[in-house]
Design a protein around this motif. Structure first.
Motif, short mmCIF file in Angstrom:
data_model
loop_
_atom_site.label_atom_id
_atom_site.label_comp_id
_atom_site.label_asym_id
_atom_site.label_seq_id
_atom_site.Cartn_x
_atom_site.Cartn_y
_atom_site.Cartn_z
N GLU A 130 0.83 -1.20 0.00
CA GLU A 130 0.00 0.00 0.00
C GLU A 130 0.86 1.25 0.00
O GLU A 130 0.59 2.22 -0.71
CB GLU A 130 -0.91 -0.01 1.23
N LEU A 131 1.94 1.23 0.80
CA LEU A 131 2.86 2.36 0.83
C LEU A 131 3.57 2.53 -0.51
O LEU A 131 3.72 3.66 -1.01
CB LEU A 131 3.89 2.16 1.95
N ASN A 152 2.53 1.56 -3.48
CA ASN A 152 1.57 2.02 -4.49
C ASN A 152 1.27 3.52 -4.32
O ASN A 152 1.01 4.22 -5.30
CB ASN A 152 0.28 1.22 -4.39
N LYS A 153 1.32 3.98 -3.10
CA LYS A 153 1.03 5.38 -2.82
C LYS A 153 2.16 6.31 -3.27
O LYS A 153 1.90 7.38 -3.83
CB LYS A 153 0.78 5.56 -1.32
N TYR A 154 3.40 5.89 -3.06
CA TYR A 154 4.53 6.80 -3.26
C TYR A 154 5.37 6.53 -4.51
O TYR A 154 6.06 7.43 -4.98
CB TYR A 154 5.46 6.75 -2.04
#
Length: 319
Positions: A17-18, A20-22
């Motif tokens: 998730e991290l 994919n976010k950054y």
């Protein structure tokens, strides 16, 4: 990065998730001249941004990512994206040995040294970058920026690039830009490193010299046997760029004497090599105790370029 081996205390889904976010780019290719030196090509998810030779952008990885030195990971509340600015280098030549212009590649190339600073609380980036593999994801700045470019150069100007270590990176892309547009003046790129193994682009540089009579590359070392052993049959002592820029030494190395009326000089790398002056309490410029390139060039008649007062000594603050 192995998603099946997440940092301690974090699940694979949390890490993904991290990421994919950054993250917005992928490692396309990676070459390691040695354990502490990396040439990495990064392909963005979006269109490759156009850049001028000499410009820079940012690379980033999360503080949650594993480090090549096995150092500690960030604790959960302190997780963040660690970003640093890096000058954009270039491959210089294609597989046929022809010039590969900056606008002909679908990736950005970076030339990076591993930096280990155990005495700082600032989360380090390079130990994480050096843990990357082809196919891994990372953050790439969306827009290259910077004014350390060839804008001041006229077609007939002689150009000297002087860099230390990976400070050679912007000079690579600037050199190709000059040669690609048929620059008629002389071009010299010289670099100072500790060991010959630190010359990540040496093969390409040799090919360029064979193809272009107005281009010369000079590599100088400080820690090889001939630099430190006075009994060595090829002893030359430690070779610093400050020694080479002396007109007589420069002529011996490159076959011509540069004159400030027709020469532009670009400096990138160790601040001690550049040697920028600072203003004292009286507002006077004071140079460092050990002479750097700026003072030596000024004594030869060159002028330091500033935004308000253009000159023919240009510099990039590398750190």
């Amino acid at each position: 990065m192995n998603p099946s081996n997440p940092p301690s205390g974090q699940s694979t889904s949390e890490i993904e998730e991290l990421r994919n976010k950054y993250y917005n780019a992928t490692v396309q290719d990676l070459r390691m001249p040695h354990d502490h030196l990396m040439i990495v090509r990064v392909k963005p998810d979006a269109e490759v941004p156009r850049f001028l030779g000499g410009q820079y952008t940012t690379l980033g990885l999360g503080s949650w990512e594993h480090r090549v030195d096995g150092g500690p990971l960030a604790e959960l509340p302190k997780q963040k994206l660690i970003r640093r600015a890096y000058s954009i280098s270039c491959p210089m030549l294609d597989v046929q040995g022809d010039l590969l212009a900056n606008d002909e590649i679908d990736y950005l190339e970076f030339y990076i040294t591993l930096v280990l600073r155990p005495d700082t609380d600032d989360p380090p980036l390079t130990p994480r970058l050096f843990n990357l593999k082809v196919g891994d994801r990372l953050h790439l700045g969306k827009k290259p920026v910077g004014t350390y470019t060839l804008k001041p150069i006229a077609p007939e100007d002689n150009v000297i690039f002087a860099g230390t270590g990976t400070g050679e990176a912007p000079h690579n892309s600037m050199t190709i830009e000059l040669l690609k547009r048929g620059h008629t003046g002389k071009v010299v790129s010289m670099t100072c490193v500790r060991y010959r193994g630190d010359l990540g682009y040496l093969d390409q540089q040799k090919q360029l010299m064979e193809k272009y009579s107005n281009y010369r590359y000079g590599a100088f070392t400080t820690r090889e046997p001939e630099n430190i052993d006075s009994q060595h049959p090829q002893y030359v002592g430690k070779q610093y760029l400050q020694d080479i820029i002396v007109p007589e030494s420069f002529q011996e190395q490159f076959g011509w004497i540069p004159h400030p009326e027709h020469t532009q000089v670009f400096l990138c790398g160790n601040p001690s090599m550049i040697g920028l002056p600072e203003k004292n309490e009286q507002g006077e410029l004071v140079y460092p105790e050990s002479k750097g390139m700026v003072e030596l060039l000024t004594e030869q008649g060159y002028k330091l370029s500033t935004p308000k007062s253009p000159g023919n000594i240009h510099f990039e603050k590398y750190w």
